[in-house]
Design an enzyme around this catalytic site. Structure first.
Site, PDB file in Angstrom:
ATOM      1  N   GLU A 102      65.101  25.763  66.820  1.00 13.99           N
ATOM      2  CA  GLU A 102      66.474  26.239  66.968  1.00 13.99           C
ATOM      3  C   GLU A 102      66.508  27.757  66.917  1.00 13.99           C
ATOM      4  O   GLU A 102      65.745  28.376  66.186  1.00 13.99           O
ATOM      5  CB  GLU A 102      67.357  25.644  65.862  1.00 13.99           C
ATOM      6  CG  GLU A 102      67.543  24.145  66.052  1.00 13.99           C
ATOM      7  CD  GLU A 102      68.335  23.459  64.952  1.00 13.99           C
ATOM      8  OE1 GLU A 102      69.078  22.528  65.276  1.00 13.99           O
ATOM      9  OE2 GLU A 102      68.213  23.832  63.778  1.00 13.99           O
ATOM     10  N   CYS A 115      69.089  35.232  66.154  1.00  8.82           N
ATOM     11  CA  CYS A 115      68.291  34.766  65.024  1.00  8.82           C
ATOM     12  C   CYS A 115      67.214  33.841  65.586  1.00  8.82           C
ATOM     13  O   CYS A 115      67.518  32.805  66.179  1.00  8.82           O
ATOM     14  CB  CYS A 115      69.199  34.045  64.034  1.00  8.82           C
ATOM     15  SG  CYS A 115      68.314  33.379  62.631  1.00  8.82           S
ATOM     16  N   CYS A 122      58.313  24.880  58.422  1.00  5.68           N
ATOM     17  CA  CYS A 122      57.914  25.985  57.548  1.00  5.68           C
ATOM     18  C   CYS A 122      57.111  25.425  56.384  1.00  5.68           C
ATOM     19  O   CYS A 122      57.416  24.344  55.875  1.00  5.68           O
ATOM     20  CB  CYS A 122      59.154  26.713  57.020  1.00  5.68           C
ATOM     21  SG  CYS A 122      58.767  28.181  56.038  1.00  5.68           S
ATOM     22  N   CYS A 126      60.877  26.376  50.144  1.00  8.92           N
ATOM     23  CA  CYS A 126      61.863  26.884  49.187  1.00  8.92           C
ATOM     24  C   CYS A 126      62.852  25.752  48.903  1.00  8.92           C
ATOM     25  O   CYS A 126      63.280  25.041  49.820  1.00  8.92           O
ATOM     26  CB  CYS A 126      62.580  28.103  49.755  1.00  8.92           C
ATOM     27  SG  CYS A 126      61.428  29.454  50.103  1.00  8.92           S
ATOM     28  N   CYS A 129      66.174  25.184  51.012  1.00  9.40           N
ATOM     29  CA  CYS A 129      66.168  25.414  52.466  1.00  9.40           C
ATOM     30  C   CYS A 129      65.787  24.134  53.213  1.00  9.40           C
ATOM     31  O   CYS A 129      64.785  23.495  52.904  1.00  9.40           O
ATOM     32  CB  CYS A 129      65.171  26.523  52.798  1.00  9.40           C
ATOM     33  SG  CYS A 129      65.037  26.832  54.567  1.00  9.40           S
ATOM     34  N   GLY A 171      60.914  28.994  59.940  1.00  7.11           N
ATOM     35  CA  GLY A 171      59.562  29.506  59.755  1.00  7.11           C
ATOM     36  C   GLY A 171      59.473  30.785  58.948  1.00  7.11           C
ATOM     37  O   GLY A 171      60.481  31.442  58.681  1.00  7.11           O
ATOM     38  N   GLU A 172      58.259  31.102  58.554  1.00  8.31           N
ATOM     39  CA  GLU A 172      57.971  32.299  57.764  1.00  8.31           C
ATOM     40  C   GLU A 172      57.163  33.248  58.673  1.00  8.31           C
ATOM     41  O   GLU A 172      55.991  32.994  58.963  1.00  8.31           O
ATOM     42  CB  GLU A 172      57.169  31.897  56.514  1.00  8.31           C
ATOM     43  CG  GLU A 172      56.504  33.028  55.769  1.00  8.31           C
ATOM     44  CD  GLU A 172      57.429  34.205  55.460  1.00  8.31           C
ATOM     45  OE1 GLU A 172      58.525  33.991  54.933  1.00  8.31           O
ATOM     46  OE2 GLU A 172      57.030  35.351  55.764  1.00  8.31           O
ATOM     47  N   SER A 203      62.362  38.938  58.073  1.00  6.86           N
ATOM     48  CA  SER A 203      62.692  38.428  56.737  1.00  6.86           C
ATOM     49  C   SER A 203      61.537  37.569  56.231  1.00  6.86           C
ATOM     50  O   SER A 203      61.067  36.673  56.925  1.00  6.86           O
ATOM     51  CB  SER A 203      63.979  37.599  56.819  1.00  6.86           C
ATOM     52  OG  SER A 203      64.281  37.042  55.565  1.00  6.86           O
ATOM     53  N   SER A 226      63.013  37.977  50.731  1.00  8.72           N
ATOM     54  CA  SER A 226      63.785  36.910  50.101  1.00  8.72           C
ATOM     55  C   SER A 226      63.372  36.812  48.644  1.00  8.72           C
ATOM     56  O   SER A 226      62.330  36.250  48.329  1.00  8.72           O
ATOM     57  CB  SER A 226      63.514  35.581  50.813  1.00  8.72           C
ATOM     58  OG  SER A 226      64.045  35.626  52.113  1.00  8.72           O
ATOM     59  N   LEU A 227      64.174  37.358  47.756  1.00  6.61           N
ATOM     60  CA  LEU A 227      63.792  37.438  46.342  1.00  6.61           C
ATOM     61  C   LEU A 227      64.275  36.204  45.575  1.00  6.61           C
ATOM     62  O   LEU A 227      63.488  35.481  44.985  1.00  6.61           O
ATOM     63  CB  LEU A 227      64.365  38.723  45.742  1.00  6.61           C
ATOM     64  CG  LEU A 227      63.616  39.283  44.552  1.00  6.61           C
ATOM     65  CD1 LEU A 227      62.212  39.702  44.943  1.00  6.61           C
ATOM     66  CD2 LEU A 227      64.368  40.472  43.949  1.00  6.61           C
ATOM     67  N   ASN A 302      74.351  27.856  51.423  1.00  6.01           N
ATOM     68  CA  ASN A 302      74.937  26.929  52.391  1.00  6.01           C
ATOM     69  C   ASN A 302      74.467  25.541  51.990  1.00  6.01           C
ATOM     70  O   ASN A 302      73.280  25.241  52.074  1.00  6.01           O
ATOM     71  CB  ASN A 302      74.478  27.280  53.803  1.00  6.01           C
ATOM     72  CG  ASN A 302      75.038  28.627  54.235  1.00  6.01           C
ATOM     73  OD1 ASN A 302      76.241  28.867  54.125  1.00  6.01           O
ATOM     74  ND2 ASN A 302      74.167  29.509  54.694  1.00  6.01           N
ATOM     75  N   CYS A 345      72.239  30.050  57.556  1.00 12.58           N
ATOM     76  CA  CYS A 345      70.932  30.231  56.905  1.00 12.58           C
ATOM     77  C   CYS A 345      70.505  28.963  56.185  1.00 12.58           C
ATOM     78  O   CYS A 345      71.281  28.366  55.447  1.00 12.58           O
ATOM     79  CB  CYS A 345      71.015  31.311  55.837  1.00 12.58           C
ATOM     80  SG  CYS A 345      71.433  32.893  56.484  1.00 12.58           S
TER      81      CYS A 345
HETATM   82  N1  SAH Z   1      61.077  32.601  55.935  1.00 13.80           N
HETATM   83  C1  SAH Z   1      61.935  33.755  55.964  1.00 13.80           C
HETATM   84  C2  SAH Z   1      63.177  33.523  56.841  1.00 13.80           C
HETATM   85  C3  SAH Z   1      64.069  32.465  56.275  1.00 13.80           C
HETATM   86  S1  SAH Z   1      65.755  32.339  56.696  1.00 13.80           S
HETATM   87  C4  SAH Z   1      62.358  34.112  54.552  1.00 13.80           C
HETATM   88  O1  SAH Z   1      62.193  33.293  53.661  1.00 13.80           O
HETATM   89  O2  SAH Z   1      62.865  35.209  54.343  1.00 13.80           O
HETATM   90  C5  SAH Z   1      66.589  33.709  56.070  1.00 13.80           C
HETATM   91  C6  SAH Z   1      67.208  33.587  54.687  1.00 13.80           C
HETATM   92  O3  SAH Z   1      68.004  32.410  54.495  1.00 13.80           O
HETATM   93  C7  SAH Z   1      66.147  33.569  53.601  1.00 13.80           C
HETATM   94  O4  SAH Z   1      66.460  34.531  52.621  1.00 13.80           O
HETATM   95  C8  SAH Z   1      66.291  32.171  53.052  1.00 13.80           C
HETATM   96  O5  SAH Z   1      65.834  32.071  51.729  1.00 13.80           O
HETATM   97  C9  SAH Z   1      67.764  31.931  53.178  1.00 13.80           C
HETATM   98  N2  SAH Z   1      68.156  30.527  53.036  1.00 13.80           N
HETATM   99  C10 SAH Z   1      67.374  29.442  53.137  1.00 13.80           C
HETATM  100  N3  SAH Z   1      68.080  28.321  52.889  1.00 13.80           N
HETATM  101  C11 SAH Z   1      69.354  28.703  52.616  1.00 13.80           C
HETATM  102  C12 SAH Z   1      70.550  28.006  52.317  1.00 13.80           C
HETATM  103  N4  SAH Z   1      70.597  26.686  52.266  1.00 13.80           N
HETATM  104  N5  SAH Z   1      71.664  28.729  52.114  1.00 13.80           N
HETATM  105  C13 SAH Z   1      71.640  30.077  52.218  1.00 13.80           C
HETATM  106  N6  SAH Z   1      70.548  30.784  52.525  1.00 13.80           N
HETATM  107  C14 SAH Z   1      69.400  30.117  52.717  1.00 13.80           C
END
Ligand code: SAH
Length: 365
Positions: A102, A115, A122, A126, A129, A171-172, A203, A226-227, A302, A345
């Site tokens: 997507e 995006c 991935c 996390c 996600c 993906g990362e 990111s 992404s902290l 989300n 996201c």
């Molecule tokens: N792999 C990359 C890109 C991920 S998407 C990364 O981790 O940075 C971009 C952002 O969306 C990341 O900060 C991710 O942690 C966040 N994200 C993932 N799931 C989410 C959710 N359910 N609600 C809000 N943000 C989310």
């Protein structure tokens, strides 16, 4: 021998869509063609969106025929497009091997933003996600990453416009380093879409060796990390890769990261109700980022079926943001876009073991 290919067999012709200009020149030279044709082809693919060799009218007919026989230009195909009430568009794209990904178009933020995905699924898993639930299916090729941008720019009529790219789809990106960086170089080429790295944001969860390598790249995108947590234990639980590359190490790498004048690292922080959204968390975040040129992007979760975390109430989000702002951190709260079509996201997921929509429909009967 006649050039007959079984349509089910994998197409083994080299993919010009995955080559940068230098590689394209070599590929042509190897077949005895003039190198300068590479620029023409590059222009057709990126600037004009033409991927059928036979339509490349400034090449001689014999050259077009030879290219068509020996090369392909693979572009993701559009399977479905969903438009959110807020104008966000989610694209479901098909790849040559039948896998699906997507990509999302986010209009007027105030720029136009694409995006883009870097992997099918991935590996980072996390906890909040949806893409992580898929696991890693495979890396995207450079052509598939750049191809999403080509396709979206064409579909949206934005090939001549300036747009931003965020590598925040599935993906990362730093787990698919070579292909991601190559795609950025291809997209940057002035003979094509000429996307400046200033308009690109990568990111990452912080895959440390790749992050250190990124620091040495000549073509440097903006960096978002992404902290999501302020202690090692908390981050271990939410972002499993932290057990390998911990918070302290990531922040040390961020401190050393070469930033152009006035540029800053964005720290993304997903807010999860009752988990990492307390005033203590906010104060710890202030301390952690104190000596880094940073800005913070808060992302209220989300929610999605299958994710056990909850989105905090707006007042809690505001309170968290205020603590950061009062400590002079630059903070923004990410507006959720396209939630009604699951384009926000962490909501990107291609369900099932990569079934076609028809197969999915059949499974429901
Ligand atoms: N792999 C990359 C890109 C991920 S998407 C990364 O981790 O940075 C971009 C952002 O969306 C990341 O900060 C991710 O942690 C966040 N994200 C993932 N799931 C989410 C959710 N359910 N609600 C809000 N943000 C989310």
């Amino acid at each position: 021998m006649p050039n007959v290919r079984n349509s089910l067999a994998a197409d083994t012709r080299p993919d010009l869509g995955s080559m940068d200009l230098v590689e394209l020149e070599s590929a042509l030279a190897e077949r005895g063609h003039q190198r300068f044709h590479a620029r023409q082809i590059f222009k057709w693919i990126y600037a004009k969106g033409v991927t059928d060799f036979l339509d490349m009218t400034d090449l001689s007919l014999p050259l077009r025929a030879d290219l068509a026989e020996h090369f392909r230009i693979s572009t993701p195909t559009l399977i479905r497009k969903e438009i959110s009430s807020d104008g966000t568009v989610k694209f479901l794209l098909g790849l040559a091997d039948g896998r699906q990904i997507e990509s999302v178009f986010i209009p007027d933020t105030p720029s136009q933003t694409f995006c883009v995905s870097t992997q099918v699924g991935c590996a980072m898993k996390c906890g909040f996600c949806l893409t992580g639930k898929m696991g890693l299916v495979r890396n995207l090729t450079a052509g598939e990453i750049a191809g999403q941008v080509r396709l979206l720019a064409g579909e949206l009529g934005l090939r001549e416009s300036k747009f931003n790219i965020v590598l925040m789809g599935m993906g990362e990106p730093l787990h698919n380093y070579e292909n991601t960086m190559k795609a950025l170089r291809m997209l940057n080429d002035e003979r094509g879409l000429a996307v400046s790295p200033k308009r690109v944001t990568l990111s990452t969860v912080g895959v440390l060796p790749a992050l250190e390598r990124l620091a040495t790249e000549p073509l440097m995108p903006n960096l978002a990390i992404s902290l999501h947590a302020t202690t090692e234990d908390q981050r271990d639980a939410l972002v499993p890769v932290n057990r390998k590359y911990g918070l302290e190490e990531i922040l040390a790498a961020a401190r050393k990261f070469p930033l152009k004048r006035r540029n800053r690292i964005t720290f993304e922080y997903v807010l999860l109700a009752g988990v990492n959204d307390t005033p203590e968390d906010a104060r710890r975040l202030v301390r952690l980022l104190g000596n880094i040129r940073s800005k913070v992007n808060l992302i209220p979760l989300n929610e999605a079926a299958g994710i056990s975390f909850k989105r905090p109430a707006d007042e809690r989000v505001d309170r968290f943001a205020k603590i950061l702002a009062d400590a002079h951190l630059t903070v923004s709260v990410r507006k959720s876009r396209g939630r009604d079509i699951r384009a926000a996201c962490g909501q990107l997921i291609v369900e099932g073991p990569q079934k076609s929509p028809a197969q999915q429909a059949a499974a429901l009967l």
